[in-house]
Write a protein that holds these residues in place. Structure first.
Motif, PDB file in Angstrom:
ATOM      1  N   GLU A 157     -79.647  99.624  12.587  1.00  0.00           N
ATOM      2  CA  GLU A 157     -78.744 100.010  13.665  1.00  0.00           C
ATOM      3  C   GLU A 157     -77.904  98.826  14.141  1.00  0.00           C
ATOM      4  O   GLU A 157     -76.703  98.977  14.414  1.00  0.00           O
ATOM      5  N   GLN A 158     -78.506  97.656  14.234  1.00  0.00           N
ATOM      6  CA  GLN A 158     -77.745  96.469  14.632  1.00  0.00           C
ATOM      7  C   GLN A 158     -76.702  96.121  13.569  1.00  0.00           C
ATOM      8  O   GLN A 158     -75.578  95.727  13.891  1.00  0.00           O
ATOM      9  N   GLY A 159     -77.080  96.270  12.313  1.00  0.00           N
ATOM     10  CA  GLY A 159     -76.133  95.996  11.241  1.00  0.00           C
ATOM     11  C   GLY A 159     -74.946  96.930  11.253  1.00  0.00           C
ATOM     12  O   GLY A 159     -73.823  96.532  10.923  1.00  0.00           O
ATOM     13  N   MET A 160     -75.179  98.163  11.643  1.00  0.00           N
ATOM     14  CA  MET A 160     -74.102  99.148  11.687  1.00  0.00           C
ATOM     15  C   MET A 160     -73.233  98.997  12.930  1.00  0.00           C
ATOM     16  O   MET A 160     -72.115  99.515  12.978  1.00  0.00           O
ATOM     17  N   SER A 161     -73.724  98.260  13.914  1.00  0.00           N
ATOM     18  CA  SER A 161     -73.010  98.188  15.197  1.00  0.00           C
ATOM     19  C   SER A 161     -71.803  97.269  15.160  1.00  0.00           C
ATOM     20  O   SER A 161     -70.829  97.487  15.867  1.00  0.00           O
ATOM     21  N   GLU A 162     -71.868  96.209  14.334  1.00  0.00           N
ATOM     22  CA  GLU A 162     -70.779  95.238  14.266  1.00  0.00           C
ATOM     23  C   GLU A 162     -70.605  94.758  12.831  1.00  0.00           C
ATOM     24  O   GLU A 162     -71.580  94.518  12.128  1.00  0.00           O
ATOM     25  N   LEU A 163     -69.351  94.597  12.419  1.00  0.00           N
ATOM     26  CA  LEU A 163     -69.079  94.174  11.056  1.00  0.00           C
ATOM     27  C   LEU A 163     -69.701  92.826  10.749  1.00  0.00           C
ATOM     28  O   LEU A 163     -70.209  92.593   9.646  1.00  0.00           O
ATOM     29  N   ARG A 164     -69.722  91.913  11.728  1.00  0.00           N
ATOM     30  CA  ARG A 164     -70.258  90.576  11.463  1.00  0.00           C
ATOM     31  C   ARG A 164     -71.767  90.598  11.215  1.00  0.00           C
ATOM     32  O   ARG A 164     -72.320  89.666  10.655  1.00  0.00           O
ATOM     33  N   TYR A 165     -72.441  91.662  11.623  1.00  0.00           N
ATOM     34  CA  TYR A 165     -73.873  91.796  11.375  1.00  0.00           C
ATOM     35  C   TYR A 165     -74.178  92.531  10.074  1.00  0.00           C
ATOM     36  O   TYR A 165     -75.321  92.559   9.625  1.00  0.00           O
ATOM     37  N   SER A 166     -73.159  93.158   9.491  1.00  0.00           N
ATOM     38  CA  SER A 166     -73.420  94.062   8.370  1.00  0.00           C
ATOM     39  C   SER A 166     -73.961  93.333   7.144  1.00  0.00           C
ATOM     40  O   SER A 166     -74.860  93.833   6.467  1.00  0.00           O
ATOM     41  N   TYR A 167     -73.424  92.154   6.833  1.00  0.00           N
ATOM     42  CA  TYR A 167     -73.933  91.407   5.674  1.00  0.00           C
ATOM     43  C   TYR A 167     -75.353  90.940   5.930  1.00  0.00           C
ATOM     44  O   TYR A 167     -76.207  91.002   5.038  1.00  0.00           O
ATOM     45  N   LEU A 168     -75.629  90.465   7.155  1.00  0.00           N
ATOM     46  CA  LEU A 168     -76.986  90.040   7.501  1.00  0.00           C
ATOM     47  C   LEU A 168     -77.978  91.177   7.258  1.00  0.00           C
ATOM     48  O   LEU A 168     -79.043  90.986   6.667  1.00  0.00           O
ATOM     49  N   ALA A 169     -77.598  92.355   7.710  1.00  0.00           N
ATOM     50  CA  ALA A 169     -78.478  93.515   7.547  1.00  0.00           C
ATOM     51  C   ALA A 169     -78.609  93.915   6.085  1.00  0.00           C
ATOM     52  O   ALA A 169     -79.704  94.272   5.621  1.00  0.00           O
ATOM     53  N   SER A 170     -77.518  93.862   5.338  1.00  0.00           N
ATOM     54  CA  SER A 170     -77.562  94.291   3.938  1.00  0.00           C
ATOM     55  C   SER A 170     -78.527  93.439   3.121  1.00  0.00           C
ATOM     56  O   SER A 170     -79.308  93.949   2.310  1.00  0.00           O
ATOM     57  N   LYS A 171     -78.496  92.129   3.322  1.00  0.00           N
ATOM     58  CA  LYS A 171     -79.371  91.249   2.567  1.00  0.00           C
ATOM     59  C   LYS A 171     -80.817  91.343   3.050  1.00  0.00           C
ATOM     60  O   LYS A 171     -81.750  91.356   2.247  1.00  0.00           O
ATOM     61  N   THR A 172     -81.005  91.425   4.366  1.00  0.00           N
ATOM     62  CA  THR A 172     -82.360  91.500   4.919  1.00  0.00           C
ATOM     63  C   THR A 172     -83.054  92.785   4.504  1.00  0.00           C
ATOM     64  O   THR A 172     -84.184  92.774   3.998  1.00  0.00           O
ATOM     65  N   LEU A 173     -82.387  93.900   4.717  1.00  0.00           N
ATOM     66  CA  LEU A 173     -83.022  95.195   4.483  1.00  0.00           C
ATOM     67  C   LEU A 173     -83.223  95.466   2.992  1.00  0.00           C
ATOM     68  O   LEU A 173     -84.229  96.083   2.600  1.00  0.00           O
ATOM     69  N   SER A 174     -82.300  95.003   2.155  1.00  0.00           N
ATOM     70  CA  SER A 174     -82.496  95.217   0.713  1.00  0.00           C
ATOM     71  C   SER A 174     -83.624  94.339   0.179  1.00  0.00           C
ATOM     72  O   SER A 174     -84.411  94.787  -0.669  1.00  0.00           O
ATOM     73  N   GLU A 175     -83.768  93.119   0.691  1.00  0.00           N
ATOM     74  CA  GLU A 175     -84.893  92.293   0.249  1.00  0.00           C
ATOM     75  C   GLU A 175     -86.218  92.869   0.733  1.00  0.00           C
ATOM     76  O   GLU A 175     -87.224  92.847   0.014  1.00  0.00           O
ATOM     77  N   ARG A 176     -86.237  93.392   1.949  1.00  0.00           N
ATOM     78  CA  ARG A 176     -87.469  94.017   2.445  1.00  0.00           C
ATOM     79  C   ARG A 176     -87.886  95.192   1.564  1.00  0.00           C
ATOM     80  O   ARG A 176     -89.081  95.432   1.363  1.00  0.00           O
ATOM     81  N   GLU A 177     -86.925  95.915   1.018  1.00  0.00           N
ATOM     82  CA  GLU A 177     -87.242  97.009   0.096  1.00  0.00           C
ATOM     83  C   GLU A 177     -87.980  96.483  -1.129  1.00  0.00           C
ATOM     84  O   GLU A 177     -88.904  97.130  -1.633  1.00  0.00           O
ATOM     85  N   VAL A 178     -87.580  95.306  -1.603  1.00  0.00           N
ATOM     86  CA  VAL A 178     -88.223  94.719  -2.779  1.00  0.00           C
ATOM     87  C   VAL A 178     -89.689  94.410  -2.502  1.00  0.00           C
ATOM     88  O   VAL A 178     -90.576  94.765  -3.295  1.00  0.00           O
ATOM     89  N   TRP A 179     -89.942  93.766  -1.375  1.00  0.00           N
ATOM     90  CA  TRP A 179     -91.318  93.369  -1.081  1.00  0.00           C
ATOM     91  C   TRP A 179     -92.202  94.566  -0.739  1.00  0.00           C
ATOM     92  O   TRP A 179     -93.392  94.579  -1.060  1.00  0.00           O
ATOM     93  N   LYS A 180     -91.616  95.593  -0.128  1.00  0.00           N
ATOM     94  CA  LYS A 180     -92.370  96.827   0.120  1.00  0.00           C
ATOM     95  C   LYS A 180     -92.739  97.487  -1.209  1.00  0.00           C
ATOM     96  O   LYS A 180     -93.878  97.942  -1.403  1.00  0.00           O
TER      97      LYS A 180
END
Length: 344
Positions: A157-180
């Motif tokens: 939700e934070q990543g979707m709220s502002e464009l400047r957060y979107s890359y941070l969220a994309s890398k964080t959430l996709s890496e978390r998918e890997v470890w899960k």
């Protein structure tokens, strides 16, 4: 046994192209994914000029991946036993959902295909410092140090709220998918992730225009436009593309390195003022194009731990130096600019 046939996603991009070239230099069979045939043609021609027609013909092939739905990597993974996952969208002219959703979907699609094909024994994921930094509570102050144990707490939700957060969220959430995944369906596959900051250095994929530089190098080259005052870089750390490539390749080839997350960074901190000073020192043409600023005055910044990677993935050698990196890269970028202007 180390992998003998390695899939590199994002093969026609800045980092993926270096990974492919490194693997070819070691006579390792490699496959790349692509979405643009013209980019494949250009990079294949370039690699032939470096490694020779026979080697490229024998060791390199490409597989097209379209929309990254479940099973989208099944064809690309046939016969493959190692993966270096470099692909991720990075275009700040897009909307947040166009950055975050494809990054997560692409990673999940790759993981699903690895599970279903069953041949992959090693997966190395190119994550980012974006998945490490905590802008919300720790920040980037001089008393802060980040390590591979740190995670960006950003939410979807934070990543979707502002464009400047979107890359941070994309890398964080996709890496978390890997470890899960690695704790569930991915058991039996050795997983390694690397989280680099800004990546500087020469390009291994042909570009015809300066506008085609990757984002990190574009940030560096932007300083030649005379922008004043010198911009404050949002990332105070960097690594040479050569060091990052070596780490990625060693991570996928070394059977003893598994289920580990690494940060990688030069011990020399980055700032726009440092870059401006170096440009003006190394290149006569830069004296008329690069803002002088306050020479020698560099901000106190946070530290990104890179010693573990140096010992375990770089064979204990020192990181490539800042000036060496700038000189090699910027000479190449200037040649691209000169050629572009000459053909205009």
């Amino acid at each position: 046994m180390p992998p003998s046939y390695i899939l590199t996603t994002g093969a026609t991009g800045f980092i993926g192209a270096h990974v492919i070239s490194n693997l070819l230099a070691q006579n390792i069979r490699v496959r790349g994914t692509y979405r643009s045939q013209s980019k494949v043609d250009r990079i294949t021609t370039h690699l032939r000029s470096i490694h020779g027609d026979e080697k490229v013909e024998r060791l390199l092939d490409f597989v097209y991946t379209g929309d990254l739905e479940e099973g989208g990597f099944d064809e690309a993974l046939k016969g493959v036993d190692g993966v270096v996952h470099c692909a991720s969208p990075l275009n700040f002219t897009l909307k947040p959902e166009q950055i975050i959703n494809p990054a997560i979907a692409g990673t999940k699609s790759l993981l699903s295909s690895i599970t279903s094909t069953g041949s992959v024994k090693k997966l190395v994921v190119l994550s980012s410092f974006a998945a490490v930094v905590d802008e919300f509570s720790k920040g980037l102050g001089p008393d802060v140090e980040y390590t591979a144990q740190d995670w960006n707490p950003i939410t979807y939700e934070q990543g979707m709220s502002e464009l400047r957060y979107s890359y941070l969220a994309s890398k964080t959430l996709s890496e978390r998918e890997v470890w899960k995944w690695s704790e569930g369906n991915g058991k039996g596959v050795g997983v390694v992730s690397l989280c680099p900051p800004l990546v500087f250095g020469p390009i291994a994929h042909p570009v015809e225009k300066i506008s085609e530089l990757n984002s990190s190098n574009a940030e560096l080259w932007f300083l030649t436009t005379g922008f004043s005052p010198l911009p404050l870089s949002p990332v105070p750390a960097w690594v040479s593309i050569h060091d990052l490539t070596t780490a990625l390749v060693n991570a996928v080839l070394d059977d003893s390195i598994t289920n580990k997350r690494y940060t990688i960074a030069s011990p020399e901190p980055f700032s726009s003022q440092l870059a401006a000073d170096t440009f003006r020192e190394l290149f006569d043409w830069a004296k008329d194009r690069v803002t002088e600023g306050e020479p020698g005055v560099y901000p106190a910044v946070s530290k990104l731990e890179g010693e573990i990677t140096r010992k375990e993935l770089l064979g204990g050698r020192e990181y490539i130096k800042w000036k060496e990196t700038v000189e090699e890269a910027v000479k190449q970028f200037k040649a691209v600019e000169d050629k572009e202007k000459a053909s205009a």
